[in-house]
Design an enzyme around this catalytic site. Structure first.
Site, short mmCIF file in Angstrom:
data_model
loop_
_atom_site.label_atom_id
_atom_site.label_comp_id
_atom_site.label_asym_id
_atom_site.label_seq_id
_atom_site.Cartn_x
_atom_site.Cartn_y
_atom_site.Cartn_z
N ARG A 33 0.83 -1.21 0.00
CA ARG A 33 0.00 0.00 0.00
C ARG A 33 0.87 1.27 0.00
O ARG A 33 0.97 1.98 -1.00
CB ARG A 33 -0.96 -0.01 1.22
CG ARG A 33 -2.12 0.98 1.12
CD ARG A 33 -1.77 2.42 1.43
NE ARG A 33 -1.25 2.61 2.79
CZ ARG A 33 -0.72 3.74 3.23
NH1 ARG A 33 -0.63 4.79 2.42
NH2 ARG A 33 -0.24 3.83 4.44
N ASP A 34 1.54 1.53 1.10
CA ASP A 34 2.32 2.76 1.23
C ASP A 34 3.48 2.76 0.23
O ASP A 34 3.84 3.80 -0.32
CB ASP A 34 2.84 2.86 2.67
CG ASP A 34 3.50 4.17 2.98
OD1 ASP A 34 3.39 5.11 2.17
OD2 ASP A 34 4.14 4.27 4.04
N HIS A 226 6.20 4.35 12.59
CA HIS A 226 6.32 4.29 11.12
C HIS A 226 7.40 5.29 10.71
O HIS A 226 7.14 6.49 10.57
CB HIS A 226 4.95 4.65 10.54
CG HIS A 226 4.86 4.59 9.05
ND1 HIS A 226 4.03 3.71 8.39
CD2 HIS A 226 5.46 5.31 8.07
CE1 HIS A 226 4.12 3.90 7.08
NE2 HIS A 226 4.99 4.86 6.86
N HIS A 228 10.59 6.83 8.35
CA HIS A 228 11.17 6.95 7.01
C HIS A 228 12.66 7.23 7.16
O HIS A 228 13.07 7.85 8.15
CB HIS A 228 10.50 8.09 6.24
CG HIS A 228 9.14 7.72 5.71
ND1 HIS A 228 8.56 8.37 4.66
CD2 HIS A 228 8.26 6.76 6.07
CE1 HIS A 228 7.37 7.84 4.40
NE2 HIS A 228 7.16 6.86 5.26
N CYS A 259 7.93 9.74 -0.54
CA CYS A 259 6.99 10.75 -0.05
C CYS A 259 7.21 12.00 -0.87
O CYS A 259 8.31 12.55 -0.89
CB CYS A 259 7.21 11.04 1.42
SG CYS A 259 6.13 12.37 2.00
MG MG Z 1 5.40 5.61 4.88
#
Ligand code: MG
Length: 319
Positions: A33-34, A226, A228, A259
Site C-alpha cells: 500500500r504505502d 512508522h 522513514h 513521499c
Molecule cells: Mg510511509
C-alpha cells in the site's frame, strides 16, 4: 581466488541480546500500500497479488494490502477491490486496508476487508495539502470508518501523519500529537501508528513523544511506529522505540515508497534493514531474510529500478 569466494559465509546478523527488549515483535509490512501508492508506473493487479503472496511465503504475517481511497486521488490503487478478490491469503495473516471515509469503508467491507486503517494529520498544513481538509475534518472522516469497523467486529488502526515534523510547520509539538491520539482512542481505534512522514525524527524526539503518550495513559501495546529513512535515522528511531516498549514496527519490503513532501528519494524504512537489526538483537520476527530479499529484488525488477535497502544491496552482492 575463486576458492576464497566459495568459502565465504552467507552473511547473517550476529546475535547479541540486550536485557529488557522483547523476545518477539510485529513487523507490519506496508510495501503493497504505502510502498506502491507513490509509484507512477501502474503495477498490474496480478503483480501486486504475487508480491503479497511472496511476502507471506517469506514469513510476513502483518500486511497493509491497499487503500480504498478514491481512484481519482491514487490511480495506482484503483484496483483495491480486484486485488482483494484475487488474493487468497491464509486466515491467520493480518490483512489491513486503508479506508479514508465512509465510501471507502463501504467498498472495503464489500471486498471482504478484515481490518481497517484510517489516516489523520498532526498538522493543519498537511491535512490541507494531502487530505484536502483540516485536522478536525480528518478526524471526522475517520469516525464512520472506525464505527463501521467496530460494528462489523473488525479492528481499526489510525495513522497520525507528520507526527514528528512537517515541511511547512517544522517540528510538531508532542502534546499536539498526544491530543490527537487521545481523540482517536476515544473514538474507538484499537491502535495508532506514529508516522514520521518526512523522516525528520531523531531518537530523543521518539522518546519524548512516547513519554508524552504514556503519561496520558496510552499503552505501548497500542502504539506502532512508522519511520522513514530520509536522513538515515530510521533504525536509530526503531531502537529508541524498542527500548521504550514498542512492539509493532511499520516498514516496506526493499524500502519501497516515496513521499512527495520529503527531501530526496528515500521512503519507508526497508523491512530487510529492520529485520537485520531485530534478528541481531535476537528478537523473533518470523521473517526469512533471504526469501524477503529475493522478493524485493523481484519487485525492483517489476518497477525497473534497484531497491534502496542497504541489506538488499549487500545480500545481492553476495548471491
Ligand atoms: Mg510511509
Amino acid at each position: 581466488m575463486t576458492s576464497d569466494i566459495a568459502a565465504t559465509r552467507r552473511p547473517a546478523p550476529h546475535v547479541h541480546r540486550r536485557p529488557g527488549l522483547p523476545a518477539a515483535v510485529r513487523v507490519y509490512e506496508v510495501g503493497p500500500r504505502d510502498g506502491l501508492q507513490a509509484e507512477t508506473t501502474v503495477v498490474p493487479t496480478s503483480a501486486k497479488a504475487e508480491f503479497c503472496r511472496r511476502l507471506v511465503a517469506a514469513g510476513v504475517t502483518e500486511l497493509e494490502l491497499t487503500s480504498f481511497v478514491s481512484p481519482r486521488w491514487i490511480p495506482q490503487l484503483a484496483d483495491a477491490g480486484e486485488l482483494l478478490a484475487e488474493l487468497e491469503l491464509p486466515g491467520d495473516i493480518r490483512q489491513v486496508v486503508l479506508a479514508p471515509n465512509r465510501r471507502g469503508l463501504d467498498r472495503a467491507l464489500a471486498a471482504g476487508a478484515t481490518e481497517l486503517a484510517v489516516f489523520v494529520s498532526a498538522t493543519e498544513t498537511f491535512a490541507d495539502k494531502n487530505l484536502h481538509t483540516t485536522v478536525d475534518g480528518a478526524l471526522d472522516s475517520a469516525r464512520p470508518v472506525v464505527d463501521g469497523a467496530g460494528a462489523h467486529g473488525l479492528a481499526s488502526r489510525a495513522y497520525i501523519s507528520m507526527a514528528f515534523g512537517d515541511p511547512w510547520e517544522g517540528a510538531v509539538d508532542t502534546g499536539t500529537v498526544a491530543d490527537i491520539a487521545e481523540r482517536l482512542f476515544d473514538m474507538g481505534v484499537d491502535s495508532i501508528s506514529l508516522g514520521d512522514t518526512i523522516g525528520v525524527a531523531t531518537p530523543g524526539h521518539v522518546h519524548d513523544l512516547l513519554d508524552t503518550l504514556f503519561a496520558r495513559g496510552v499503552r505501548p501495546e497500542s502504539v506502532a511506529v512508522h519511520f522513514h529513512d530520509t536522513y538515515g535515522q530510521a533504525l536509530a528511531n526503531v531502537y529508541a522505540a524498542l527500548t521504550a516498549g514498542i512492539t509493532e514496527f511499520d516498514s516496506a519490503a526493499g524500502g519501497l515508497g516515496r513521499c512527495p513532501y520529503a527531501a530526496g528519494a528515500t521512503g519507508n524504512l526497508a523491512t530487510e534493514d529492520l529485520v537485520w537489526m531485530l534478528h541481531g538483537l535476537g528478537i523473533t520476527t518470523g521473517i526469512d531474510l533471504d526469501a524477503l530479499t529475493a522478493t524485493s529484488r523481484w519487485m525492483a525488477g517489476v518497477l525497473g529500478r534497484p531497491s534502496p535497502s542497504r541489506v538488499v544491496t549487500a545480500l545481492a552482492s553476495t548471491s
